[in-house]
Scaffold this active site. Structure first.
Site, short mmCIF file in Angstrom:
data_model
loop_
_atom_site.label_atom_id
_atom_site.label_comp_id
_atom_site.label_asym_id
_atom_site.label_seq_id
_atom_site.Cartn_x
_atom_site.Cartn_y
_atom_site.Cartn_z
N SER A 1 0.79 -1.23 0.00
CA SER A 1 0.00 0.00 0.00
C SER A 1 0.82 1.28 0.00
O SER A 1 0.26 2.37 -0.11
CB SER A 1 -0.95 0.02 1.20
N LYS B 1 0.19 3.84 -2.74
CA LYS B 1 -0.78 4.93 -2.70
C LYS B 1 -0.13 6.30 -2.69
O LYS B 1 -0.78 7.31 -3.02
CB LYS B 1 -1.70 4.75 -1.48
N SER C 1 -5.73 3.76 4.45
CA SER C 1 -5.25 2.90 3.37
C SER C 1 -6.40 2.24 2.63
O SER C 1 -6.32 1.07 2.25
CB SER C 1 -4.28 1.83 3.91
#
Length: 433
Positions: free
Chosen positions: A69, A72, A133
């Site tokens: 993640s 991102k 997230s």
């Protein structure tokens, strides 16, 4: 990141946090082999100065590994770029398509629930992406910016390439395994693909984001926020960066205010963090943290941050408006003045090992223009000064050195005909003797 896994981790953290032993920072030689004094328990790691990109620590930092993640941060950069250009507004709203809606309803993934008939602002999706997230929210941001996931992934890869990152693999906007996306995977990628980057390249992404959009920290530093407060979909978002004040692994001596965690089976526990101390902001990246306990990525990050702050300091090597020995003036061709003073346009401040003194520092001057033709404007760049430190071989994340421009200090007009004539006659006779 799998929400089920993270929920268990959060529970375990309350048990293990009290027993955590913080690694002590290791003393370092002044300017020789600084990087060798710490062997961080992680598959790869890096620490860099956020302002200059100076590498302060590196372990296996150029090997591409799964980043989960932390992806991102690239998604957020492209969104912020679109907002800056006016292409997207914070208040713009979007209704998720069917596939993103389905992903948002998967409770095994980190998500905020999106309704198939709902309308969501860019601002709230941005916050959900950075704080919680939220995977579907991040994908939705990609659609807002590019119109489709395929086009957005293409944008992500092109942006990385423009930053000199050539060995990254980016297959989705959120960092999940492609296998978690069902049928909603980008054309040309497989269900077994996953985003991969090196620690060094991940640090470049974080540095670009902090440099171009420093207010991103206003969001990454939020410890708690409720998504869709006051509605049936209200979701409490506790930031997965547990080093923030008020969260389970906050460290009073480390002023951590971002950025992004990442977890998948392949990536392990990862974290791109940033902190400030003594006027220095650093970025740390830890990939696949080793050790035990529910907070191991934060333990490794704290260890790396403490080591960095203990072993490096900022030093001003040259002040603003300083003259460089041997290059104090530059010749002006056909000017009212035959020379013009040249000085540094700003101070040169660089991170150096803590015991460094001025005698360990070397300044290198490279002329851009050995002679300038009149008329010459004040502030015309005539050279560059770069700095090197004895024993430091770590370099910079982008491969360049920190430097500063040397520029003319005043405007010099072109000399008139008669001045040039008499100057020429004078030069002629002086050369006879």
């Amino acid at each position: 990141m799998k929400k089920f896994f993270r929920t268990i981790v959060a529970f375990l953290a309350t048990i293990t946090i009290g027993a955590t032993v913080l690694p002590a920072a290791t003393a370092s030689a002044a300017t020789d082999g600084v990087e060798s004094t710490l062997n961080l328990n992680a598959k790869a790691a890096i620490s860099v100065d956020a302002k200059t990109g100076k590498v302060l620590y590196a372990k296996n930092a150029t090997t591409a590994l799964p980043i989960a993640s932390m992806t991102k941060l690239i998604t957020v950069y492209l969104l912020r770029e679109a907002i800056k250009s006016g292409k997207v507004k914070w208040t713009d709203k979007i209704t998720p398509d069917h596939e993103i809606y389905k992903i948002s309803q998967d409770k095994s993934l980190s998500n905020v629930p999106l309704r198939a008939d709902g309308s969501y602002s860019v601002k709230e999706l941005y916050q959900a992406t950075l704080i919680y997230s939220a995977n579907a929210a991040a994908m939705e941001l990609g659609d807002i910016v590019a119109g489709s996931q395929d086009k957005f992934i293409d944008m992500m890869n092109k942006k990385l390439q423009s930053w000199g990152i050539s060995d990254a693999t980016i297959v989705n906007a959120c960092g999940l395994d492609n296998s978690d996306l069902g049928e909603y995977i980008v054309t040309g990628t497989s269900k077994t693909d996953e985003n991969r980057m090196s620690a060094k390249d991940m640090a470049i992404v974080a540095q670009k984001l902090l440099t171009d959009f420093p207010d991103v920290l206003d969001t990454t530093s939020i410890a708690h926020k409720t998504f869709r407060a006051g509605t049936d979909d209200a979701t409490k978002m506790d930031n997965w960066d547990w080093m923030l004040p008020g969260l389970v692994y906050n460290q009073s001596d480390l002023n951590v205010d971002g950025l992004k965690t990442g977890t998948t089976d392949a990536a392990g526990e990862c974290f791109t963090g940033t902190a400030t101390k003594n006027g220095m902001r650093i970025i740390t990246v830890v990939l696949n943290a080793g050790g035990t306990g529910a907070t191991k990525r934060f333990q490794r990050t704290a260890e790396l941050m403490r080591w960095t702050f203990s072993n490096w300091k900022n030093m001003t090597i040259v002040g603003k408006n300083a003259s460089i020995a041997g290059h104090k003036t530059v010749t002006v061709d056909k000017g009212k003045d035959t020379t013009v003073a040249a000085k540094t346009s700003q101070a040169v401040t660089v991170p150096v090992p803590t015991a460094t003194t001025k005698k360990d520092v070397t300044l290198s001057y490279k002329a851009v223009k050995k002679t300038v033709a009149a008329p010459v404007k004040k502030g015309t760049t005539v050279g560059d000064v770069t700095v090197s430190v004895k024993g430091d071989t770590l370099g910079y994340v982008d491969g360049s050195e920190t430097g500063v421009k040397v520029a003319t200090t005043k405007t010099v007009e072109k000399a008139g005909f008669f001045r040039l004539l008499f100057r020429g006659i004078g030069n002629f006779f002086s050369n006879l003797f």
